[in-house]
Design an enzyme around this catalytic site. Structure first.
Site, mmCIF file in Angstrom:
data_model
loop_
_atom_site.group_PDB
_atom_site.id
_atom_site.type_symbol
_atom_site.label_atom_id
_atom_site.label_comp_id
_atom_site.label_asym_id
_atom_site.label_seq_id
_atom_site.Cartn_x
_atom_site.Cartn_y
_atom_site.Cartn_z
ATOM 1 N N HIS A 424 41.494 43.671 23.173
ATOM 2 C CA HIS A 424 42.251 43.356 24.387
ATOM 3 C C HIS A 424 43.461 44.274 24.553
ATOM 4 O O HIS A 424 44.082 44.286 25.631
ATOM 5 C CB HIS A 424 42.713 41.897 24.345
ATOM 6 C CG HIS A 424 42.866 41.283 25.692
ATOM 7 N ND1 HIS A 424 42.725 41.992 26.866
ATOM 8 C CD2 HIS A 424 43.171 40.003 26.075
ATOM 9 C CE1 HIS A 424 42.921 41.197 27.898
ATOM 10 N NE2 HIS A 424 43.199 39.978 27.444
ATOM 11 N N ASP A 428 40.774 45.112 29.497
ATOM 12 C CA ASP A 428 41.181 43.878 30.165
ATOM 13 C C ASP A 428 39.971 42.980 30.387
ATOM 14 O O ASP A 428 38.816 43.415 30.297
ATOM 15 C CB ASP A 428 41.860 44.195 31.505
ATOM 16 C CG ASP A 428 43.201 44.886 31.324
ATOM 17 O OD1 ASP A 428 43.856 44.637 30.285
ATOM 18 O OD2 ASP A 428 43.586 45.682 32.205
#
Length: 453
Positions: A424, A428
């Site tokens: 992450h 995204d």
């Protein structure tokens, strides 16, 4: 004392004079290690001066076999990402080996490298202990060459049949029966008076001791085994991924009806043309390459040293393969330029090499994305861990019939759960979900790949 030394000196001088004139019986023969001053000099010799006579004493070693017949085998060169390995010997000192026969196996962080014998011969010495660590170019063992390959042991000849036993010539005649007595024998008089206590005809027995509780059950024990180098490396890399990456997993499900129908319809023609079986893995590899081209950030990686994002314009997909030694991830390179047949052929070759423990380090170096198929073991659901330094991994699971809503109706379809674990820090949620939906669309309708939709 002085007179004795002079006598010894005179005796030695006379012997020397006889030797030089040839009167000594040994003077006409060459003595090993001793030569006259007229002979050539040797690097390992020293000169001794006794009574103005110069001798050259030479020290040397001899061997029954030429030096060229003794070979020292060294550790093969490793890849740049591998520095050392552990040695496990398959042969011992004195064993006869043939050319290309495996003598030892070197277990590295990624794979096991087999070291064969360069020629027919006998193992002279093992230069590294079993389990010892070696680097590239380290001497492993010495081999004494022989002229021919070791002869195979001849099968043992069957033992000669035992001589048949001699049959009895005639039946044995039974002895004559004893005469039957007609009178009872007299009762003997007791030598001691009978006691007043009754005598039991059965001797008393002692009851066996009661078994301790749990004695009949299996013994509880434990044993320890040293982690092999590959398992240690797997543990280290997975923990590094957890400590470094901000891992997040997103899920989806895929209707496998169309891909199963396509496989059933074309598998015979595919096998006839390419001599390969058509499986589901090639469809997911091709679909992943299609989705990675649409979402290049999933194919990228963070360089923690320079704090840069490295985008790759090539797609190398690592396919996880379970082996008895641990999980290995051989790489299918340039998947974007492959068709289904190329992918199936590469998967078959890499899988065969993995099962035979013949994967080279070059087969596992690199990789920009990984696919792990837990469905072959019956997995229903799971969250895979990223294979560093990559940024994402796709987890496939088992195909099970489940009721799903299709056009407002409940139908039973073969369904598969898929999971995408991603870093992450770089990817995204929008890119991750879009990527997984691209894979779902390509697998559920393979025509998407043909039409580049």
């Amino acid at each position: 004392m002085l007179s004795r030394s002079r006598c010894v000196s005179r005796a030695f001088s006379r012997s020397l004079s006889a030797f030089q004139k040839g009167n000594c019986p040994l003077g006409r023969r060459s003595l090993p290690g001793v030569s006259l001053c007229q002979g050539p000099g040797y690097p390992n010799s020293r000169k001794v001066v006794i009574n103005n006579s110069v001798f050259s004493v030479r020290f040397f070693r001899t061997t029954a076999v030429c030096k060229d017949d003794l070979v020292t085998v060294k550790t093969p060169a490793f890849a740049e990402s591998v520095t050392e390995g552990d040695v496990r010997w398959e042969k011992a000192v004195g064993d006869t080996v043939a050319e290309d026969e495996v003598v030892c196996e070197i277990e590295t962080d990624k794979t096991s490298v087999q070291v064969p014998s360069p020629a027919n011969g006998v193992i002279e010495a093992l230069l590294v202990p079993d389990g010892g660590k070696v680097e590239g170019g380290t001497p492993l063992f010495t081999l004494r060459k022989t002229g021919a390959a070791p002869a195979k042991a001849k099968p043992a000849e069957a033992p000669a049949a035992a001589a048949p036993k001699a049959e009895p010539t005639a039946a044995a005649v039974p002895p004559p029966a004893a005469p039957i007595p007609t009178q009872m024998p007299p009762v003997p008089s007791p030598s001691q008076p009978p006691s007043g206590k009754p005598v039991s005809a059965v001797k008393p027995t002692v009851a066996p001791p009661l078994a301790e509780p749990g004695a009949g059950k299996g013994l509880r024990s434990e044993h320890r085994e040293k982690m092999n180098r590959m398992r240690q490396r797997i543990a280290q890399r997975l923990k590094e991924a957890q400590n470094t990456c901000a891992m997040l997993t997103t899920f989806n499900e895929i209707d496998m009806s169309n891909i199963q129908e396509m496989r059933a319809r074309h598998k015979e023609a595919f096998l006839k043309k390419h001599n390969l079986k058509l499986g589901f893995m090639s469809a997911f590899v091709k679909a992943s390459a299609f989705a990675l081209q649409e979402q290049p950030v999933v194919n990228a990686v963070i360089d923690d040293t320079t704090k840069e994002v490295v985008y790759r314009d090539y797609i190398d997909i690592s396919v996880a393969v379970a082996t008895p030694r641990g999980l290995v991830v051989p790489v299918i390179r340039n998947v974007e330029a492959m068709n289904f047949a190329d992918i199936e052929r590469t998967i078959t070759e890499l899988g065969e090499k993995a099962r035979k423990n013949e994967l080279a380090i070059e087969d596992m170096d690199g990789g920009t994305f990984t696919i792990s198929n837990g469905g072959v073991f019956g997995s229903l659901f799971g969250t895979p861990i990223i294979n560093p330094p990559q940024s994402a991994i796709l987890g496939m699971h088992g195909i099970f019939d489940r009721p799903v809503a299709i056009g407002g109706k409940v139908e039973v379809r073969p369904m598969m759960y898929v999971a995408l674990t991603y870093d992450h820090r770089l990817i995204d949620g929008r890119e991750a979900v879009t990527f997984l939906r691209k894979i779902k669309a390509a697998v559920e309708d393979p025509r998407v790949l043909l039409l580049d939709l």
